[in-house]
Design an enzyme around this catalytic site. Structure first.
Site, PDB file in Angstrom:
ATOM      1  N   PRO A  31       0.786  -1.223   0.000  1.00 16.76           N
ATOM      2  CA  PRO A  31       0.000   0.000   0.000  1.00 16.76           C
ATOM      3  C   PRO A  31       0.827   1.287   0.000  1.00 16.76           C
ATOM      4  O   PRO A  31       1.839   1.377   0.697  1.00 16.76           O
ATOM      5  CB  PRO A  31      -0.825  -0.097   1.293  1.00 16.76           C
ATOM      6  CG  PRO A  31      -0.099  -1.076   2.133  1.00 16.76           C
ATOM      7  CD  PRO A  31       0.549  -2.046   1.193  1.00 16.76           C
ATOM      8  N   ASN A  32       0.360   2.210  -0.789  1.00 18.70           N
ATOM      9  CA  ASN A  32       0.895   3.576  -0.903  1.00 18.70           C
ATOM     10  C   ASN A  32       2.205   3.664  -1.684  1.00 18.70           C
ATOM     11  O   ASN A  32       2.676   4.769  -1.958  1.00 18.70           O
ATOM     12  CB  ASN A  32       1.056   4.238   0.480  1.00 18.70           C
ATOM     13  CG  ASN A  32      -0.278   4.446   1.150  1.00 18.70           C
ATOM     14  OD1 ASN A  32      -1.181   4.991   0.533  1.00 18.70           O
ATOM     15  ND2 ASN A  32      -0.421   3.997   2.371  1.00 18.70           N
ATOM     16  N   ARG A  38       5.474  12.210  -3.323  1.00 21.49           N
ATOM     17  CA  ARG A  38       5.160  12.819  -2.024  1.00 21.49           C
ATOM     18  C   ARG A  38       6.276  12.453  -1.049  1.00 21.49           C
ATOM     19  O   ARG A  38       6.974  11.462  -1.246  1.00 21.49           O
ATOM     20  CB  ARG A  38       3.867  12.233  -1.426  1.00 21.49           C
ATOM     21  CG  ARG A  38       2.633  12.432  -2.241  1.00 21.49           C
ATOM     22  CD  ARG A  38       1.852  13.642  -1.721  1.00 21.49           C
ATOM     23  NE  ARG A  38       0.456  13.616  -2.120  1.00 21.49           N
ATOM     24  CZ  ARG A  38       0.033  13.790  -3.363  1.00 21.49           C
ATOM     25  NH1 ARG A  38       0.891  13.959  -4.332  1.00 21.49           N
ATOM     26  NH2 ARG A  38      -1.257  13.791  -3.631  1.00 21.49           N
ATOM     27  N   TYR A  45      11.262   9.326   1.261  1.00 17.70           N
ATOM     28  CA  TYR A  45      11.223   8.253   0.253  1.00 17.70           C
ATOM     29  C   TYR A  45      11.951   8.574  -1.053  1.00 17.70           C
ATOM     30  O   TYR A  45      12.011   7.731  -1.944  1.00 17.70           O
ATOM     31  CB  TYR A  45       9.764   7.875  -0.042  1.00 17.70           C
ATOM     32  CG  TYR A  45       9.032   7.336   1.169  1.00 17.70           C
ATOM     33  CD1 TYR A  45       9.420   6.144   1.764  1.00 17.70           C
ATOM     34  CD2 TYR A  45       7.971   8.040   1.738  1.00 17.70           C
ATOM     35  CE1 TYR A  45       8.771   5.645   2.888  1.00 17.70           C
ATOM     36  CE2 TYR A  45       7.298   7.550   2.865  1.00 17.70           C
ATOM     37  CZ  TYR A  45       7.714   6.357   3.427  1.00 17.70           C
ATOM     38  OH  TYR A  45       7.071   5.864   4.536  1.00 17.70           O
ATOM     39  N   ASN A 103       8.265  -5.316  -0.695  1.00 12.92           N
ATOM     40  CA  ASN A 103       8.091  -4.131   0.147  1.00 12.92           C
ATOM     41  C   ASN A 103       6.601  -4.063   0.449  1.00 12.92           C
ATOM     42  O   ASN A 103       5.813  -3.575  -0.366  1.00 12.92           O
ATOM     43  CB  ASN A 103       8.566  -2.860  -0.554  1.00 12.92           C
ATOM     44  CG  ASN A 103       8.486  -1.656   0.378  1.00 12.92           C
ATOM     45  OD1 ASN A 103       7.893  -1.728   1.457  1.00 12.92           O
ATOM     46  ND2 ASN A 103       9.077  -0.544  -0.026  1.00 12.92           N
ATOM     47  N   ALA A 114       3.130  -0.619   4.966  1.00  8.97           N
ATOM     48  CA  ALA A 114       2.652  -0.677   6.353  1.00  8.97           C
ATOM     49  C   ALA A 114       2.188  -2.081   6.756  1.00  8.97           C
ATOM     50  O   ALA A 114       2.202  -2.419   7.940  1.00  8.97           O
ATOM     51  CB  ALA A 114       1.529   0.330   6.549  1.00  8.97           C
ATOM     52  N   GLU A 157      12.748  -9.145   2.294  1.00  8.16           N
ATOM     53  CA  GLU A 157      11.944  -7.965   2.649  1.00  8.16           C
ATOM     54  C   GLU A 157      12.773  -6.718   2.377  1.00  8.16           C
ATOM     55  O   GLU A 157      13.946  -6.661   2.754  1.00  8.16           O
ATOM     56  CB  GLU A 157      11.576  -8.063   4.137  1.00  8.16           C
ATOM     57  CG  GLU A 157      10.847  -6.845   4.670  1.00  8.16           C
ATOM     58  CD  GLU A 157      10.528  -6.972   6.165  1.00  8.16           C
ATOM     59  OE1 GLU A 157      10.278  -8.091   6.658  1.00  8.16           O
ATOM     60  OE2 GLU A 157      10.552  -5.919   6.827  1.00  8.16           O
ATOM     61  N   HIS A 215      12.815  -2.226   2.322  1.00 10.37           N
ATOM     62  CA  HIS A 215      12.199  -0.935   2.604  1.00 10.37           C
ATOM     63  C   HIS A 215      13.087   0.160   2.058  1.00 10.37           C
ATOM     64  O   HIS A 215      14.325   0.061   2.122  1.00 10.37           O
ATOM     65  CB  HIS A 215      12.008  -0.722   4.112  1.00 10.37           C
ATOM     66  CG  HIS A 215      11.115  -1.752   4.705  1.00 10.37           C
ATOM     67  ND1 HIS A 215       9.752  -1.737   4.535  1.00 10.37           N
ATOM     68  CD2 HIS A 215      11.398  -2.866   5.422  1.00 10.37           C
ATOM     69  CE1 HIS A 215       9.238  -2.792   5.126  1.00 10.37           C
ATOM     70  NE2 HIS A 215      10.207  -3.496   5.669  1.00 10.37           N
TER      71      HIS A 215
END
Ligand code: CA2
Length: 152
Positions: free
Chosen positions: A10-11, A18, A23, A74, A77, A98, A100
């Protein structure tokens, strides 16, 4: 030919548009283009997906794991909340890393725990979008080694 599925939660569709201080400025399409180049050079089949829905992410993991593809995930959340994603990785025996973009350990306490990390071969975080490149470089030799092993 080994295959890698890069799964985004998500996102992450907002990446590069943004919160650049957290990020960075590279979009998810930019990440995909770069990984597609690396995959072509390495002779690896690459699928790149994003969803904002937990159940769809579960289905993506199952599809990759059951087909023998490696998973770079990734989960956004959902990393910090989802037992279902962990069960999908464990349940399909997916070889998963995993990733990030941000250093989750330098952020809020709730980002310090991952339900998936114990069932992944490793975790890469904090290198911006280069976290994906590092994960790709790590997963390919593992998949090649696994493919070379005679199955029991
Ligand atoms: O650092 C990462 O890659 C995260 O997985 C990003 C997630 C966050 O919940 C994790 O704790 C760490 C957030 C997804 C990205 O959300 C964005 C929101 C606005 C702009 C760009 C991305």
């Amino acid at each position: 030919m080994v295959a890698v599925h890069v799964l985004n939660g998500p996102n992450l569709n907002l990446l590069g548009t943004r919160e650049p201080a957290t990020y960075g400025a590279v979009t998810l399409a930019g990440v995909e283009a770069r990984l597609k180049e690396k995959a072509a050079a390495a002779g690896v089949e690459l699928a790149f997906k994003q969803t904002n829905y937990e159940g769809e992410l579960v289905s993506f993991i199952q599809e990759a794991g059951l087909s023998g593809a490696g998973v770079i995930i990734n989960a956004g959340a959902y990393t910090h909340t989802s037992v279902a994603l962990r069960d999908a990785i464990k349940g399909t025996d997916a070889l998963a890393i995993e990733v990030h973009v941000s250093n989750v350990h330098a952020r809020e306490d709730f980002r310090h725990h991952s339900y998936m990390a114990p069932v992944c071969v490793g975790v890469i975080c904090g290198f911006g979008v280069a976290s994906y490149d590092l994960a790709f470089d790590a997963i390919v030799p593992l998949l090649q080694k696994r493919a070379a092993k005679p199955s029991a």
